[in-house]
Enzyme design. Structure first.
Site, PDB file in Angstrom:
ATOM      1  N   ARG A 196       1.037  -1.321  -0.047  1.00  0.00           N
ATOM      2  CA  ARG A 196       0.122   0.300  -0.003  1.00  0.00           C
ATOM      3  C   ARG A 196       0.764   1.183   0.081  1.00  0.00           C
ATOM      4  O   ARG A 196       1.821   1.556   0.661  1.00  0.00           O
ATOM      5  CB  ARG A 196      -0.975   0.016   1.142  1.00  0.00           C
TER       6      ARG A 196
ATOM      7  N   ARG B  13      -0.776   8.357  10.300  1.00  0.00           N
ATOM      8  CA  ARG B  13      -1.965   7.729  10.679  1.00  0.00           C
ATOM      9  C   ARG B  13      -2.039   7.519  12.064  1.00  0.00           C
ATOM     10  O   ARG B  13      -3.324   7.749  12.484  1.00  0.00           O
ATOM     11  CB  ARG B  13      -1.840   6.359  10.074  1.00  0.00           C
TER      12      ARG B  13
HETATM   13  P1  ADP Z   1      -5.488   1.674   8.313  1.00  0.00           P
HETATM   14  O1  ADP Z   1      -4.608   0.261   8.168  1.00  0.00           O
HETATM   15  O2  ADP Z   1      -4.499   2.962   8.504  1.00  0.00           O
HETATM   16  O3  ADP Z   1      -6.543   1.585   9.468  1.00  0.00           O
HETATM   17  P2  ADP Z   1      -7.510   1.820   6.483  1.00  0.00           P
HETATM   18  O4  ADP Z   1      -7.500   1.015   5.093  1.00  0.00           O
HETATM   19  O5  ADP Z   1      -8.700   1.897   7.169  1.00  0.00           O
HETATM   20  O6  ADP Z   1      -6.076   2.110   6.695  1.00  0.00           O
HETATM   21  O7  ADP Z   1      -7.517   3.534   5.755  1.00  0.00           O
HETATM   22  C1  ADP Z   1      -6.603   3.800   4.912  1.00  0.00           C
HETATM   23  C2  ADP Z   1      -6.783   5.633   4.481  1.00  0.00           C
HETATM   24  O8  ADP Z   1      -8.116   5.663   4.071  1.00  0.00           O
HETATM   25  C3  ADP Z   1      -6.752   6.342   5.801  1.00  0.00           C
HETATM   26  O9  ADP Z   1      -5.214   6.625   6.256  1.00  0.00           O
HETATM   27  C4  ADP Z   1      -7.452   7.710   5.496  1.00  0.00           C
HETATM   28  O10 ADP Z   1      -6.626   8.368   4.623  1.00  0.00           O
HETATM   29  C5  ADP Z   1      -8.471   6.934   4.434  1.00  0.00           C
HETATM   30  N1  ADP Z   1      -9.745   6.517   5.386  1.00  0.00           N
HETATM   31  C6  ADP Z   1     -10.306   5.406   5.387  1.00  0.00           C
HETATM   32  N2  ADP Z   1     -11.392   5.265   6.074  1.00  0.00           N
HETATM   33  C7  ADP Z   1     -11.731   6.755   6.436  1.00  0.00           C
HETATM   34  C8  ADP Z   1     -12.598   7.609   7.329  1.00  0.00           C
HETATM   35  N3  ADP Z   1     -13.652   6.911   7.807  1.00  0.00           N
HETATM   36  N4  ADP Z   1     -12.292   8.893   7.159  1.00  0.00           N
HETATM   37  C9  ADP Z   1     -11.486   9.451   6.549  1.00  0.00           C
HETATM   38  N5  ADP Z   1     -10.606   9.141   6.009  1.00  0.00           N
HETATM   39  C10 ADP Z   1     -10.721   7.829   5.856  1.00  0.00           C
END
Ligand code: ADP
Length: 204
Positions: free
Chosen positions: A139, A150
């Site tokens: 990713r 994050r």
């Molecule tokens: P992680 O492993 O960091 O939890 P995710 O796959 O859930 O990763 O999310 C990856 C990215 O997608 C986040 O860092 C953000 O940029 C965006 N994202 C995902 N869900 C949300 C949300 N509910 N609100 C805002 N941004 C989001």
């Protein structure tokens, strides 16, 4: 069954959600996956979200609220869904509550997976190594700078959700450092309202 998973990146939300989809026959709705699909497809939303995601920031509440609102109306969500990565801010949680109220849907549980931060860094490093070993694509936000961002976004904007849901009496906190199978047992016990089993598994 309508469920929210809370927890920092790398806490195991996705892993546990996938296990539950098989058992309960309901989909895992990962806003991260949905946004990555939008980026790959080159949609307008994807174009707006890509830079923010790569830097480890949060996509705007309006965009994710809209995506989830549409997604939970689809036929495969009729029996329920597992939200993984949404809500991530208190305004998102409020928007979800309003959205579900309008659709006459109720939340069954909010489960937080608690983990220590050093373990998170190691887990993400492992995820990257495993992806490379399997010949997959890492990713674009799985690098140290984005990961730190994050985590800080999580602390600042998402961690307050625990209090929000606790205040509503909906929060259950489980030990995400326990073995992955023990965490699954604990979650199932919570969902089946088996307090004794939950207590003896990984409940905090
Ligand atoms: P992680 O492993 O960091 O939890 P995710 O796959 O859930 O990763 O999310 C990856 C990215 O997608 C986040 O860092 C953000 O940029 C965006 N994202 C995902 N869900 C949300 C949300 N509910 N609100 C805002 N941004 C989001």
């Amino acid at each position: 069954m309508r469920l929210i998973f809370l927890g920092p990146p790398g806490a195991g939300k996705g892993t546990q959600a996938k296990r539950l989809t098989d058992k309960y026959g309901i989909p895992q709705l990962s806003t991260g996956d949905m946004l990555r699909a939008a980026v790959t497809a080159g949609t307008e939303i994807g174009k707006r979200a890509k830079a923010v995601m790569d830097a480890g920031g949060l996509v705007s509440d309006d965009i994710v609220n809209q995506i989830v609102s549409e997604r939970i109306q689809e036929a495969d969500c009729a029996k329920g869904f597992i939200l993984d990565g949404y809500p991530r801010t208190v305004p998102q949680a409020k928007a979800l509550a309003e959205n579900m109220r309008q659709k006459d849907l109720v939340l069954d549980a909010v489960i937080e997976l608690k983990v220590d931060e050093e373990a998170l860094v190691r887990r993400i490093e492992n995820r990257v190594a495993e992806t490379i070993a399997a010949g997959g694509t890492v990713r674009s936000d799985d690098n140290p700078d984005s990961f730190r961002k994050r985590l800080s976004e999580y602390r600042e904007k998402t961690a307050p959700l625990s209090q929000y849901y606790e205040g509503q009496g909906e929060l259950v906190v489980l030990d995400g450092m326990a073995h992955v199978d023990a965490v699954t047992v604990a979650i199932e016990a919570v969902l089946e309202k088996d307090a004794n089993a939950a207590a003896s598994a990984a409940r905090i």
